[in-house]
Design a protein around this motif. Structure first.
Motif, PDB file in Angstrom:
ATOM      1  N   ILE A  51      -7.556   0.516  -0.654  1.00 61.44           N
ATOM      2  CA  ILE A  51      -6.778   1.586  -0.127  1.00 61.44           C
ATOM      3  C   ILE A  51      -5.294   0.158  -1.156  1.00 61.44           C
ATOM      4  N   ASP A  53      -1.437   1.290  -1.155  1.00 57.74           N
ATOM      5  CA  ASP A  53      -0.719   2.427  -0.916  1.00 57.74           C
ATOM      6  C   ASP A  53       0.756   2.876  -1.972  1.00 57.74           C
ATOM      7  N   VAL A  55       1.648   5.917  -2.107  1.00 60.50           N
ATOM      8  CA  VAL A  55       3.282   5.832  -1.895  1.00 60.50           C
ATOM      9  C   VAL A  55       4.029   5.863  -1.309  1.00 60.50           C
ATOM     10  N   ALA A 124      -5.501   8.312  -7.147  1.00 63.06           N
ATOM     11  CA  ALA A 124      -6.455   8.167  -6.291  1.00 63.06           C
ATOM     12  C   ALA A 124      -7.917   7.915  -6.071  1.00 63.06           C
ATOM     13  N   GLY A 127      -8.088   4.454  -5.812  1.00 60.87           N
ATOM     14  CA  GLY A 127      -8.138   3.717  -4.310  1.00 60.87           C
ATOM     15  C   GLY A 127      -6.261   4.390  -3.679  1.00 60.87           C
ATOM     16  N   GLY A 128      -5.995   4.851  -5.044  1.00 63.28           N
ATOM     17  CA  GLY A 128      -4.298   5.328  -4.230  1.00 63.28           C
ATOM     18  C   GLY A 128      -4.279   6.567  -3.245  1.00 63.28           C
ATOM     19  N   ASN A 129      -4.004   6.402  -2.400  1.00 65.58           N
ATOM     20  CA  ASN A 129      -3.721   7.391  -1.964  1.00 65.58           C
ATOM     21  C   ASN A 129      -2.364   7.868  -1.250  1.00 65.58           C
ATOM     22  N   ILE A 130      -2.791   9.297  -2.118  1.00 60.81           N
ATOM     23  CA  ILE A 130      -2.156  10.505  -2.649  1.00 60.81           C
ATOM     24  C   ILE A 130      -2.347  11.718  -2.126  1.00 60.81           C
ATOM     25  N   PRO A 131      -1.281  12.603  -1.417  1.00 60.97           N
ATOM     26  CA  PRO A 131      -1.451  12.922  -0.873  1.00 60.97           C
ATOM     27  C   PRO A 131      -2.073  13.773  -1.059  1.00 60.97           C
ATOM     28  N   THR A 132      -2.577  15.269  -0.609  1.00 58.49           N
ATOM     29  CA  THR A 132      -3.492  16.240  -0.826  1.00 58.49           C
ATOM     30  C   THR A 132      -2.386  17.050  -2.012  1.00 58.49           C
TER      31      THR A 132
END
Length: 136
Positions: A51, A53, A55, A124, A127-132
């Motif tokens: 993952i 980060d 963002v 996402a 592996g990128g942490n994109i907010p839902t």
């Protein structure tokens, strides 16, 4: 490299390429009276996706950028923040690469909205942490 591949690379989440499997030289096997029992094949366990980060990276870059770039809503601003070509031609190329429906390709606003959502979803997926709430 694909346009989307450049996006992943800029974010540090470029997928590792599969290493080629070395081929063993073929040597003749002497005949034996009894063949050995077959060894069951067990695939290697899947490698978890690291993952990243995204963002935090994008927020940091946006804060340091002299332009007011809103990467959360604009594909143009996202591409500018990544220092990639954000021209209409480049966006159309990216939309084609990602499979944008033909009816949206003739309306730049609709294409841009589709492209922004799709790029964030694919980040996402890799592996990128994109907010839902941004994946809409």
């Amino acid at each position: 490299m694909s346009f989307f591949g450049k996006i992943l690379e800029k974010l540090g989440i470029r997928k590792a390429e599969a290493a080629p499997v070395p081929q063993a030289p073929i040597t003749p096997v002497p005949p034996v009276a009894q063949a050995p029992a077959p060894v069951p094949f067990e695939p290697p366990p899947p490698t978890p996706i690291a993952i990243v980060d995204v963002v935090a990276q994008l927020e940091e870059w946006a804060a340091a950028n002299p332009q007011k770039l809103n990467w959360k809503t604009s594909i143009v601003d996202l591409l500018k923040l990544l220092e990639l070509d954000s021209s209409y031609g480049a966006r159309k190329e990216l939309a084609t690469e990602l499979g944008c429906p033909g009816d949206l390709m003739h309306d730049s606003a609709q294409m841009n909205m589709w492209l922004h959502r799709t790029v964030l979803r694919k980040i996402a997926d890799n592996g990128g942490n994109i907010p839902t709430e941004l994946l809409g």
